[in-house]
Scaffold this motif. Structure first.
Motif, PDB file in Angstrom:
ATOM      1  N   ILE A  48      21.124 -16.886   5.244  1.00  0.00           N
ATOM      2  CA  ILE A  48      20.923 -18.085   6.054  1.00  0.00           C
ATOM      3  C   ILE A  48      22.224 -18.886   6.079  1.00  0.00           C
ATOM      4  O   ILE A  48      22.846 -19.104   5.032  1.00  0.00           O
ATOM      5  N   LYS A  49      22.624 -19.327   7.260  1.00  0.00           N
ATOM      6  CA  LYS A  49      23.819 -20.163   7.392  1.00  0.00           C
ATOM      7  C   LYS A  49      23.538 -21.280   8.391  1.00  0.00           C
ATOM      8  O   LYS A  49      23.057 -21.021   9.501  1.00  0.00           O
ATOM      9  N   ASN A  50      23.813 -22.516   7.963  1.00  0.00           N
ATOM     10  CA  ASN A  50      23.580 -23.697   8.800  1.00  0.00           C
ATOM     11  C   ASN A  50      22.144 -23.740   9.330  1.00  0.00           C
ATOM     12  O   ASN A  50      21.898 -24.079  10.489  1.00  0.00           O
ATOM     13  N   GLY A  51      21.211 -23.371   8.459  1.00  0.00           N
ATOM     14  CA  GLY A  51      19.795 -23.477   8.800  1.00  0.00           C
ATOM     15  C   GLY A  51      19.255 -22.377   9.693  1.00  0.00           C
ATOM     16  O   GLY A  51      18.095 -22.443  10.124  1.00  0.00           O
ATOM     17  N   LYS A  52      20.071 -21.344  10.001  1.00  0.00           N
ATOM     18  CA  LYS A  52      19.632 -20.250  10.860  1.00  0.00           C
ATOM     19  C   LYS A  52      19.847 -18.909  10.166  1.00  0.00           C
ATOM     20  O   LYS A  52      20.696 -18.782   9.287  1.00  0.00           O
ATOM     21  N   VAL A  53      19.088 -17.911  10.590  1.00  0.00           N
ATOM     22  CA  VAL A  53      19.233 -16.566  10.034  1.00  0.00           C
ATOM     23  C   VAL A  53      20.530 -15.951  10.545  1.00  0.00           C
ATOM     24  O   VAL A  53      20.745 -15.838  11.753  1.00  0.00           O
ATOM     25  N   ARG A  54      21.376 -15.581   9.609  1.00  0.00           N
ATOM     26  CA  ARG A  54      22.639 -14.928   9.980  1.00  0.00           C
ATOM     27  C   ARG A  54      22.493 -13.410   9.955  1.00  0.00           C
ATOM     28  O   ARG A  54      23.053 -12.705  10.792  1.00  0.00           O
ATOM     29  N   ASN A  55      21.757 -12.887   8.968  1.00  0.00           N
ATOM     30  CA  ASN A  55      21.537 -11.439   8.871  1.00  0.00           C
ATOM     31  C   ASN A  55      20.172 -11.195   8.253  1.00  0.00           C
ATOM     32  O   ASN A  55      19.724 -11.948   7.376  1.00  0.00           O
ATOM     33  N   TYR A  56      19.492 -10.152   8.729  1.00  0.00           N
ATOM     34  CA  TYR A  56      18.161  -9.840   8.214  1.00  0.00           C
ATOM     35  C   TYR A  56      17.995  -8.326   8.170  1.00  0.00           C
ATOM     36  O   TYR A  56      18.354  -7.627   9.125  1.00  0.00           O
ATOM     37  N   GLN A  57      17.474  -7.841   7.053  1.00  0.00           N
ATOM     38  CA  GLN A  57      17.212  -6.412   6.891  1.00  0.00           C
ATOM     39  C   GLN A  57      15.877  -6.222   6.171  1.00  0.00           C
ATOM     40  O   GLN A  57      15.501  -7.026   5.318  1.00  0.00           O
ATOM     41  N   ALA A  58      15.174  -5.150   6.536  1.00  0.00           N
ATOM     42  CA  ALA A  58      13.929  -4.789   5.853  1.00  0.00           C
ATOM     43  C   ALA A  58      14.008  -3.317   5.449  1.00  0.00           C
ATOM     44  O   ALA A  58      14.295  -2.457   6.279  1.00  0.00           O
ATOM     45  N   VAL A  59      13.791  -3.055   4.178  1.00  0.00           N
ATOM     46  CA  VAL A  59      13.739  -1.678   3.672  1.00  0.00           C
ATOM     47  C   VAL A  59      12.276  -1.404   3.332  1.00  0.00           C
ATOM     48  O   VAL A  59      11.750  -1.954   2.365  1.00  0.00           O
ATOM     49  N   VAL A  60      11.635  -0.572   4.131  1.00  0.00           N
ATOM     50  CA  VAL A  60      10.185  -0.425   4.039  1.00  0.00           C
ATOM     51  C   VAL A  60       9.811   0.914   3.402  1.00  0.00           C
ATOM     52  O   VAL A  60      10.615   1.848   3.362  1.00  0.00           O
ATOM     53  N   PRO A  61       8.577   1.025   2.903  1.00  0.00           N
ATOM     54  CA  PRO A  61       8.167   2.264   2.222  1.00  0.00           C
ATOM     55  C   PRO A  61       8.353   3.522   3.058  1.00  0.00           C
ATOM     56  O   PRO A  61       8.841   4.543   2.568  1.00  0.00           O
ATOM     57  N   THR A  62       7.956   3.464   4.331  1.00  0.00           N
ATOM     58  CA  THR A  62       8.051   4.663   5.148  1.00  0.00           C
ATOM     59  C   THR A  62       9.503   5.046   5.400  1.00  0.00           C
ATOM     60  O   THR A  62       9.810   6.234   5.576  1.00  0.00           O
ATOM     61  N   THR A  63      10.425   4.075   5.418  1.00  0.00           N
ATOM     62  CA  THR A  63      11.832   4.422   5.545  1.00  0.00           C
ATOM     63  C   THR A  63      12.304   5.179   4.308  1.00  0.00           C
ATOM     64  O   THR A  63      13.047   6.164   4.399  1.00  0.00           O
ATOM     65  N   TRP A  64      11.898   4.720   3.127  1.00  0.00           N
ATOM     66  CA  TRP A  64      12.221   5.434   1.886  1.00  0.00           C
ATOM     67  C   TRP A  64      11.772   6.893   1.971  1.00  0.00           C
ATOM     68  O   TRP A  64      12.458   7.796   1.493  1.00  0.00           O
ATOM     69  N   LEU A  65      10.605   7.120   2.576  1.00  0.00           N
ATOM     70  CA  LEU A  65       9.972   8.441   2.521  1.00  0.00           C
ATOM     71  C   LEU A  65      10.276   9.318   3.726  1.00  0.00           C
ATOM     72  O   LEU A  65      10.383  10.538   3.605  1.00  0.00           O
ATOM     73  N   ALA A  66      10.408   8.697   4.899  1.00  0.00           N
ATOM     74  CA  ALA A  66      10.546   9.467   6.138  1.00  0.00           C
ATOM     75  C   ALA A  66      11.986   9.650   6.571  1.00  0.00           C
ATOM     76  O   ALA A  66      12.248  10.370   7.535  1.00  0.00           O
TER      77      ALA A  66
ATOM     78  N   ALA B 138       0.809  -1.223   0.000  1.00  0.00           N
ATOM     79  CA  ALA B 138       0.000   0.000   0.000  1.00  0.00           C
ATOM     80  C   ALA B 138       0.838   1.267   0.000  1.00  0.00           C
ATOM     81  O   ALA B 138       0.606   2.180  -0.787  1.00  0.00           O
ATOM     82  N   ARG B 139       1.850   1.345   0.879  1.00  0.00           N
ATOM     83  CA  ARG B 139       2.608   2.582   1.020  1.00  0.00           C
ATOM     84  C   ARG B 139       3.804   2.655   0.087  1.00  0.00           C
ATOM     85  O   ARG B 139       4.464   3.693   0.032  1.00  0.00           O
ATOM     86  N   GLY B 140       4.128   1.567  -0.602  1.00  0.00           N
ATOM     87  CA  GLY B 140       5.239   1.651  -1.534  1.00  0.00           C
ATOM     88  C   GLY B 140       6.047   0.374  -1.631  1.00  0.00           C
ATOM     89  O   GLY B 140       5.586  -0.717  -1.284  1.00  0.00           O
ATOM     90  N   ASN B 141       7.291   0.509  -2.072  1.00  0.00           N
ATOM     91  CA  ASN B 141       8.153  -0.637  -2.297  1.00  0.00           C
ATOM     92  C   ASN B 141       8.696  -1.182  -0.975  1.00  0.00           C
ATOM     93  O   ASN B 141       9.307  -0.460  -0.193  1.00  0.00           O
ATOM     94  N   LEU B 142       8.478  -2.469  -0.749  1.00  0.00           N
ATOM     95  CA  LEU B 142       8.934  -3.156   0.462  1.00  0.00           C
ATOM     96  C   LEU B 142       9.881  -4.275   0.063  1.00  0.00           C
ATOM     97  O   LEU B 142       9.577  -5.063  -0.833  1.00  0.00           O
ATOM     98  N   SER B 143      11.032  -4.329   0.727  1.00  0.00           N
ATOM     99  CA  SER B 143      11.966  -5.424   0.459  1.00  0.00           C
ATOM    100  C   SER B 143      12.501  -5.989   1.766  1.00  0.00           C
ATOM    101  O   SER B 143      12.775  -5.249   2.713  1.00  0.00           O
ATOM    102  N   HIS B 144      12.596  -7.317   1.810  1.00  0.00           N
ATOM    103  CA  HIS B 144      13.217  -8.016   2.936  1.00  0.00           C
ATOM    104  C   HIS B 144      14.429  -8.772   2.396  1.00  0.00           C
ATOM    105  O   HIS B 144      14.370  -9.347   1.295  1.00  0.00           O
TER     106      HIS B 144
END
Length: 586
Positions: A504-522, A494-500
């Motif tokens: 993953i390493k050895n079956g677990k999350v090693r790094n995670y980032q989310a770039v969300v619409p409101t971050t782009w704009l605010a 709804a608010r724009g482009n969202l990316s996650h």
């Protein structure tokens, strides 16, 4: 006249906490700062967790944008591990996203933004008969337009005013001189405000059918958690599919007969706001609303991740400097986030940007102890990072998607935009404005409501042909994954482009980032001192009106036009998942 400092904190009728600081001179805004005063720590919370569970955590980034974060998460994980979801799962995700998107647009206009233009107390002065005539004159065919309804709403408003208890309408700047609608238009819009409360509650049931509940429906890496069996009462069956169709038909009716005509009417009364609130004329989108990609769209589209029904006609792209005649190819490697003005630090230095796949969330608060008096004098003044594409601030959201699809000649968009601009006597370029963003959101709701039916009919056809598969089990077990892998998703919500973005390493999350619409704009200033879109739209020309600093209605109109969701941009949890602080405002 001397420069006056103006602080709006909290900026209400949004999701989350946003503080806006302004410098005003002679009734004009000269400088602006967009300040997110929450900390978002979900990226750290999901580290070392099973990637198949992450969607349930990141979905809690927001209580409004719930489904979209879950879908972005499972899509990113699927891209990393190589899972290819069945067509039915893709269509169901499209229905869930589409219904939430239209609901979001309706709620934004009527319950968050319209009161910037609609004077509720003034509606008590309206003549119900003339209100009905006004509704007909603007082309509103909404079945709720009748003399009895308008009379009842006027009486309710009169009773509320007489009681002295304005409830949700308390604190409005109702005496501000720039409310322009006649009483009849105000009464019609308040009646539709109430109708929209009922409508949005009904249409979001689509999410409940396929997700089991709302908010926070259920999802599944590899497909969807709901099963389809036309002969079972415990699964998605024809009875439920018929209900979904009814809700979609009601959605199409409300958007076309009520919401869109109302926005055109309000826009006509505030036409100067097509020349107020312009920001950087750069637009980024990976397609129409609801477009979903696992990985680079140029590769993912070959793999069948486009939704179809118009989505394949509108390609991912970038428009720079307002040049609608040149659509640049979209390259996800050109996305970077800066922390120059944010309370984080980067291992490479705060003057450098990081691509999300290498992103870091390292907290370093250097601001004053709350409560804040003034943050704008500090180099760092917000919890929101500043995303840039090829070094440039971008507009995302309905306005970006409308501009991109219009520039590509997508007929439904071209038809809507040309009709609106002709009716209002404006140019397409003027859509880069406070009122333009509001109009673009309504136009997109018209398009998205139609696409909802397209997805529904495609799913119904699959079921009719005996295709009821909603899950790919081939990549469910971690032993089927590479020892180390990375993936990302790009989704138009709804608010724009969202990316996650996930590693993953050895079956677990090693790094995670989310770039969300409101971050782009605010987001705030970057390493070059270039302000983010919120800030630019308030101070770019030095002519943005602010008649009364004690009633900053004009600034609210512009910021609200973006539909801020600060809980997506930042989130108040510490790394153990505990609430950091609780704030009560009145």
């Amino acid at each position: 006249m001397a420069t006056q400092k103006v602080v709006i904190d909290p900026l209400t009728r949004i999701e989350g906490h946003l503080r806006i600081e302004l410098e005003e001179e002679n009734g004009k805004i000269k400088k602006a700062w967009s300040e997110s005063t929450q900390f978002r720590g979900l990226e750290k919370i999901v580290e070392n967790r099973d990637p198949r569970d992450v969607w349930a955590f990141v979905q809690r980034i927001c209580g409004v944008c719930t489904s979209v974060h879950a879908i972005a998460s499972v899509t990113a994980v699927e891209n990393a591990i190589g899972s290819k979801i069945p067509d039915n799962a893709r269509l169901i995700r499209g229905l869930v996203m589409g219904s939430q998107e239209v609901q979001d647009h309706v709620i934004h206009f009527y319950h968050l933004h319209a009161l910037d233009f609609v004077n509720v107390p003034n509606a008590a002065k309206a003549d119900p008969e003339k209100t009905l005539e006004f509704a007909h004159s603007i082309g509103s065919k909404w079945r709720g337009n009748n003399l009895k309804r308008f009379t009842e709403v006027r009486q309710t408003i009169q009773q509320v005013l007489e009681s002295g208890q304005l409830s949700v309408f308390t604190g409005g700047y109702w005496d501000h001189p720039d409310y322009r609608l006649p009483p009849e238009a105000d009464l019609m819009c308040v009646a539709h405000y109430l109708d929209a409360l009922e409508f949005q509650r009904s249409m979001i049931r689509i999410c409940t059918v396929f997700g089991g509940k709302n908010p926070h429906p259920n999802f599944l890496v590899g497909g969807m958690a709901c099963s389809i069996d036309p002969d079972s009462s415990e699964s998605i069956n024809q009875v439920q599919m018929d209900q979904v169709r009814t809700w979609i038909e009601e959605t199409i009716e409300f958007v076309n007969d009520c919401y869109y005509p109302d926005v055109l009417a309000v826009a006509g009364a505030y036409k100067d706001y097509f020349d107020i609130g312009a920001t950087h004329p750069n637009y980024l989108a990976v397609g129409l609303a609801g477009s979903m990609f696992g990985g680079d769209p140029s590769e993912a589209r070959i793999s069948g991740y486009g939704r179809g029904h118009g989505h394949d006609e509108v390609k991912p792209g970038v428009i720079m400097d307002g040049n609608l005649g040149q659509i640049l190819p979209f390259n996800p490697k050109k996305i970077e986030e800066f922390v120059t003005s944010a309370w984080y630090e980067y291992s490479v230095g705060d003057d450098k940007g990081l691509t999300p796949d290498k992103g870091e969330t390292i907290v370093k608060y250097t601001g004053p102890k709350p409560p804040f008096k003034w943050l704008g004098d500090n180099d760092k003044y917000t919890w929101s990072k500043a995303p840039r594409y090829d070094g440039k601030p971008m507009q995302v959201g309905p306005i970006a998607r409308i501009m991109l699809s219009y520039a590509q000649g997508y007929e439904p968009t071209v038809k809507l935009v040309n009709a609106a601009t002709e009716k209002l006597g404006i140019t397409v370029t003027q859509l880069n404005s406070t009122m333009g963003r509001t109009l673009a959101r309504a136009a997109e709701a018209v398009l998205s409501a139609s696409h909802l039916m397209d997805d529904y009919l495609a799913l119904q056809e699959n079921i009719k042909n005996g295709n009821i598969d909603v899950f790919d089990p081939s990549r469910w077990e971690p032993k089927s994954w590479p020892e180390e892998c990375s993936g990302f998703s790009l989704i138009e919500v709804a608010r724009g482009n969202l990316s996650h973005w996930v590693t993953i390493k050895n079956g677990k999350v090693r790094n995670y980032q989310a770039v969300v619409p409101t971050t782009w704009l605010a987001g705030g200033r970057d390493a070059n001192g270039v302000p983010g879109p919120y800030e630019e739209s308030l101070m770019a020309t030095g002519e943005h009106p602010l008649v009364n600093p004690k009633e900053p209605l004009e600034a609210l109109r512009t910021v609200h036009s973006y539909d801020p969701c600060m809980s997506c941009g930042v989130h108040v949890l510490d790394v153990d998942g505990n609430e950091v602080t609780k704030v009560v405002t009145s």
